[in-house]
Design an enzyme around this catalytic site. Structure first.
Site, PDB file in Angstrom:
ATOM      1  CG  ASP A 100       8.265 -36.342 -60.897  1.00  0.00           C
ATOM      2  OD1 ASP A 100       7.430 -37.245 -60.747  1.00  0.00           O
ATOM      3  OD2 ASP A 100       8.250 -35.295 -60.219  1.00  0.00           O
ATOM      4  CG  PHE A 149      11.891 -34.272 -52.757  1.00  0.00           C
ATOM      5  CD1 PHE A 149      11.311 -33.730 -53.894  1.00  0.00           C
ATOM      6  CD2 PHE A 149      13.186 -33.895 -52.424  1.00  0.00           C
ATOM      7  CE1 PHE A 149      12.001 -32.807 -54.677  1.00  0.00           C
ATOM      8  CE2 PHE A 149      13.877 -32.980 -53.199  1.00  0.00           C
ATOM      9  CZ  PHE A 149      13.281 -32.431 -54.320  1.00  0.00           C
ATOM     10  NE  ARG A 162      22.591 -29.486 -58.128  1.00  0.00           N
ATOM     11  CZ  ARG A 162      21.467 -29.637 -58.825  1.00  0.00           C
ATOM     12  NH1 ARG A 162      21.095 -30.830 -59.225  1.00  0.00           N
ATOM     13  NH2 ARG A 162      20.717 -28.599 -59.120  1.00  0.00           N
TER      14      ARG A 162
END
Ligand code: IMP
Length: 176
Positions: A100, A149, A162
């Site tokens: 990022d 996101f 996750r």
């Protein structure tokens, strides 16, 4: 699909296919070198596991856990778990879930070069190029994504999601 996910960007099958392609390129580039694949905990674990199936070389693995904190004047990196091995003279491939701002990887990369690594390259599953604030690029990159996101395949929000077997965009109401 998980109720908090707005849209699936990449399915498990697509990610596996991408890992096959990346693995082939990495094998070509490192066939005559001692390669250490370094996973950045925790997010890189599913991607590293999938990718490494397609890197048919005598690679070794190591892991680092670093956190990035937003301070009053600057962001700092703290090492929570360091590598187990000495990287002097070794070829390092940093494995990351998402690139990022580039702060984490540019700091870790500089640290490993300082320790005498023969080379330090980056493979990232996702690349948010729009978010970049530090001059660093991945040599190998799975997908370039917009500034949304995302969660799944290792990526979390507050440690959740996750385990999703795909990469998806998280609904805004889950983090606003
Ligand atoms: P950087 O130092 O800003 O490049 O930080 C990369 C780290 O930020 C990743 O390892 C993730 O932990 C986190 N991150 C950045 N974007 C996202 C996202 O969309 N979803 C989940 N985590 C993200």
């Amino acid at each position: 699909m998980h109720k908090d996910v707005k849209e699936i960007l990449y399915t498990q099958e697509e990610i596996t296919q991408k890992c096959k392609e990346l693995g082939k390129t990495i094998m070509n580039d490192y066939h005559d070198k001692d390669l250490v694949m370094v996973g950045l905990l925790k997010g890189s674990v599913p991607f590293l596991a999938e990718l490494s199936k397609f890197v048919n070389l005598d690679v070794t693995f190591d892991y680092m856990d670093v956190s990035s904190y937003e301070g009053v004047e600057s962001r700092t990196i703290t090492i929570k778990k360091d590598l187990d091995q000495d990287v002097n003279g070794k070829h390092i491939l940093l494995v990351e879930d998402i690139l990022d701002t580039g702060k984490t990887l540019s700091t870790v990369r500089a640290m490993l070069i300082e320790r005498g690594a023969a080379s330090v390259e980056i493979v990232t599953m996702l690349d948010k190029k729009e978010g970049r604030e530090f001059p660093i690029e991945a040599k190998y990159s799975g997908y370039e994504i917009p500034n949304a996101f995302v969660v799944g395949f290792g990526l979390d929000f507050n440690e959740k999601y996750r385990n999703l077997p795909y990469v998806g965009i998280l609904k805004e109401e889950c983090y606003q």
